[in-house]
Design an enzyme around this catalytic site. Structure first.
Site, PDB file in Angstrom:
ATOM      1  N   SER A 102       2.879   4.628   7.846  1.00 45.45           N
ATOM      2  CA  SER A 102       3.435   5.576   6.864  1.00 45.45           C
ATOM      3  C   SER A 102       4.183   6.751   7.463  1.00 45.45           C
ATOM      4  O   SER A 102       3.977   7.121   8.620  1.00 45.45           O
ATOM      5  CB  SER A 102       2.316   6.083   5.961  1.00 45.45           C
ATOM      6  OG  SER A 102       1.961   5.031   5.113  1.00 45.45           O
ATOM      7  N   GLN A 139       4.599   0.533   2.133  1.00 46.86           N
ATOM      8  CA  GLN A 139       3.977  -0.364   3.103  1.00 46.86           C
ATOM      9  C   GLN A 139       3.816  -1.722   2.423  1.00 46.86           C
ATOM     10  O   GLN A 139       3.215  -1.826   1.343  1.00 46.86           O
ATOM     11  CB  GLN A 139       2.607   0.207   3.501  1.00 46.86           C
ATOM     12  CG  GLN A 139       2.690   1.589   4.127  1.00 46.86           C
ATOM     13  CD  GLN A 139       2.912   1.534   5.627  1.00 46.86           C
ATOM     14  OE1 GLN A 139       2.017   1.182   6.366  1.00 46.86           O
ATOM     15  NE2 GLN A 139       4.123   1.871   6.063  1.00 46.86           N
ATOM     16  N   ASN A 189       0.842  -1.208   0.000  1.00 41.00           N
ATOM     17  CA  ASN A 189       0.000   0.000   0.000  1.00 41.00           C
ATOM     18  C   ASN A 189       0.870   1.249   0.000  1.00 41.00           C
ATOM     19  O   ASN A 189       1.818   1.299  -0.815  1.00 41.00           O
ATOM     20  CB  ASN A 189      -1.104  -0.031   1.055  1.00 41.00           C
ATOM     21  CG  ASN A 189      -0.694  -0.207   2.490  1.00 41.00           C
ATOM     22  OD1 ASN A 189      -0.271  -1.275   2.895  1.00 41.00           O
ATOM     23  ND2 ASN A 189      -0.831   0.837   3.292  1.00 41.00           N
ATOM     24  N   ASP A 190       0.600   2.223   0.815  1.00 44.39           N
ATOM     25  CA  ASP A 190       1.136   3.586   0.659  1.00 44.39           C
ATOM     26  C   ASP A 190       2.615   3.689   0.265  1.00 44.39           C
ATOM     27  O   ASP A 190       3.474   3.034   0.869  1.00 44.39           O
ATOM     28  CB  ASP A 190       1.033   4.360   1.978  1.00 44.39           C
ATOM     29  CG  ASP A 190      -0.255   4.139   2.716  1.00 44.39           C
ATOM     30  OD1 ASP A 190      -1.135   3.437   2.210  1.00 44.39           O
ATOM     31  OD2 ASP A 190      -0.373   4.661   3.827  1.00 44.39           O
ATOM     32  N   PRO A 191       2.924   4.601  -0.674  1.00 44.04           N
ATOM     33  CA  PRO A 191       4.329   4.970  -0.903  1.00 44.04           C
ATOM     34  C   PRO A 191       4.810   5.781   0.298  1.00 44.04           C
ATOM     35  O   PRO A 191       4.067   6.605   0.836  1.00 44.04           O
ATOM     36  CB  PRO A 191       4.271   5.853  -2.153  1.00 44.04           C
ATOM     37  CG  PRO A 191       2.873   6.394  -2.186  1.00 44.04           C
ATOM     38  CD  PRO A 191       2.001   5.370  -1.519  1.00 44.04           C
TER      39      PRO A 191
END
Ligand code: DQQ
Length: 580
Positions: free
Chosen positions: A120, A76, A59-61
């Protein structure tokens, strides 16, 4: 087989309830699947040139940066399965943002201050080229989603351009939540300097008020909560992954986060947990009041501007000093079911990094795929001055239509035939879903006046499946014209169990030259489209059953009574880069 179908049924129906703004609500926690390792990697819908690890969930950068000649992206990642869980900070490096080499995870949950999650965060490059990462650690799991603190990590060896090893010093956590927000307190931003002190902001909420807490530090280690937030807004819910950065009002050059004054505006972006999209305003950073104030006329709510009107979340920007540009990375979740993700052995992609700058109107941002992407272009096909009458479809032959980059300019004689905008839509649909709802009811098969015209991507031979990306121009009473851009997953697959949203956004574009452009990056299960030079961007994830691999076709089409001409079309097959 029976067991799989049963699990599929049980998981699929609750998932539908989680689709609000179009993508899935806060990472679904499916403990029973978090450790199901991929036994195979199903290639059918795997992307060819988008960022993906070899397998499993992403998931998230996180903390994108440029350091000693290399681009770094952390993200992630679940090393143990293809659903969200067991999150570590995976790490890859690149010389060109396109070819990626994987490194070992940079941050893993092995200390009391991040035992239940390394969530994050962002990087700040301190003076003398010293990067520091701030990230969220989860220290209890109960109540879910946990008790969140902020930690820092530093490179073990600053002379290593790969930044392979990261140390999490023992004085972590450096920031603890207040009682009110212990489980809604995450995703620290890149810091900036004001009045001689470092500042950064953290996403949060109290009830339905989205809050961006402001923290201040003389040394990057001791942080104190400032007595007012950087910004807050009622009725929006949790603000995840805030991003706060300057943009130049003179041209497209990017700026470092430390620039806080001059011919600039500031962008404040949040990821709306309750709606699942990234929204931003443009405004002023008042350094005296130490507050962000959106410009007059900016819509600071769910109905505000978006980086992307489709499947795009948890984005993060960074300044690239080597090319003087600001770049945003965004994550596109799968829209297939968790069981399908487990079966295929992977889930989630990072979208192509986009250069971002302020439009000359000052009222919105423009985005464009980084120029380096063009190095993947190979076989090239062109069309010019191709006339499309109502009902026409023209195939773009000779390229790998499943893995392509298409750039097209449509031209028309005038706007007279634009159909009337139906004002009942404004009453029927809330402003934040107005465009996508019009796209749903006014699909490609509904003949119009000026439009629908555009591309039919990922099309099967006999059009049983296709993902259209198109424009429709409406005549309105108050403003002159409304231009709608749609990316419609509804006809994308014969598998009607898939989530198939009709995404849409309005395009604030001047049509006085009777032209509009569209660029689509097509990559097996993703179509990223940039309308009018990057004024409106829409990403769709789709899972065709027939339009797969070399059975995919690409067309331009028109279904409006006004004849439309493809003034110029360039389409390229795209090579596969080195991808992790
Ligand atoms: N994902 C992270 C959180 C963030 C969320 C956890 C956004 O830090 O708020 O994986 O997708």
């Amino acid at each position: 087989m029976f067991i799989w179908s049963l699990i599929g049924l049980v998981c699929f129906f609750p998932m539908l309830n989680n689709f609000k703004g179009g993508v899935m609500a806060f990472h679904k926690v499916s403990k029973h699947l978090q450790h199901v390792r991929a036994i195979q990697v199903v290639e059918d819908h795997r992307t060819g040139y988008h960022f993906q690890p070899k397998h499993h969930w992403i998931n998230d950068p996180n903390a994108p940066m440029y350091y000693k000649g290399l681009y770094h992206i952390f993200y992630q990642y679940n090393p143990k399965g293809s659903v969200w869980g067991n999150i570590v900070w995976a790490h890859s490096v690149s010389e060109d943002l396109i070819n990626w080499t994987p490194l070992d995870p940079a941050i893993e949950p092995d200390k009391p201050f991040d035992k239940f999650g390394c969530w994050s965060g962002s990087a700040t490059i301190l003076p003398n080229d010293k990067p520091v990462i701030l990230y969220t650690g989860v220290i209890y799991e109960n109540p879910e989603p946990g008790y969140e603190v902020q930690n820092y990590a530093i490179p073990e060896n600053h002379s290593d351009p790969y930044l392979k090893k990261w140390i999490k010093p023992d004085d972590n956590p450096i920031i603890k939540p207040t009682k009110e927000n212990a489980s809604a307190f995450r995703d620290p931003t890149t810091a900036w300097k004001v009045n001689g002190q470092w500042e950064m902001t953290i996403g949060s909420k109290v009830d339905m008020v989205g809050i961006s807490y402001l923290y201040r530090s003389p040394d990057f280690i001791k942080w104190t909560l400032v007595d007012h937030p950087l910004h807050q807004k009622e009725n929006v819910g949790m603000w995840e992954c805030p991003d706060f950065y300057p943009v130049s009002i003179r041209g497209d050059k990017g700026l470092d986060t430390t620039v806080i004054e001059g011919d600039i505006k500031h962008v404040f972006k949040v990821s709306l947990d309750s709606a699942r999209y990234d929204t931003y305003t443009i405004g002023k950073y008042d350094t005296k009041k130490d507050r962000y104030i959106p410009d007059e006329g900016m819509i600071d709510s769910w109905a505000g501007l978006r980086y992307d009107w489709g499947n795009f979340y948890a984005s993060k920007s960074f300044y690239d000093p080597s090319k003087h540009r600001r770049i945003i990375w965004g994550w596109a979740n799968e829209s297939s079911t968790e069981i399908e993700n487990v079966k295929k052995g992977w889930a989630g992609i990072q979208l192509i990094p986009r250069t971002v700058w302020l439009d000359s109107s000052g009222k919105q941002l423009l985005q464009w795929p980084v120029a380096e992407l063009e190095s993947l272009r190979e076989k090239h096909m062109k069309l010019s001055n191709k006339v499309l009458k109502q009902g026409d479809k023209v195939e773009v032959k000779g390229i790998t239509a499943a893995q392509a980059d298409v750039d097209v300019v449509f031209k028309f004689r005038g706007l007279d035939k634009a159909e009337k905008y139906d004002t009942k839509w404004d009453k029927l649909f809330p402003p934040e879903t107005l465009a996508k709802n019009i796209c749903r009811v006014m699909s490609t098969t509904k003949q119009g006046g000026l439009g629908p015209f555009g591309l039919l991507t990922l099309t099967s031979k006999d059009f049983e499946e296709y993902t259209p990306v198109f424009f429709r121009v409406f005549n309105t009473q108050d403003t002159k014209h409304k231009v709608l851009m749609c990316s419609d997953a509804m006809p994308s697959t014969l598998n009607h169990k898939e989530y198939r949203p009709s995404f849409g956004g309005f395009v604030d574009v001047d049509l006085s030259e009777n032209k509009i452009s569209l660029r689509s990056l097509i990559d097996h299960s993703v179509v990223e489209s940039f309308g009018a030079g990057g004024k409106t961007v829409i990403t769709s994830r789709v899972y065709p059953t027939l339009a797969v691999g070399d059975k995919v076709h690409l067309h331009v089409f028109n279904n409006g009574t006004e004849t439309v001409t493809v003034e110029k079309l360039d389409a390229w097959s795209m090579k596969k880069p080195k991808m992790n």
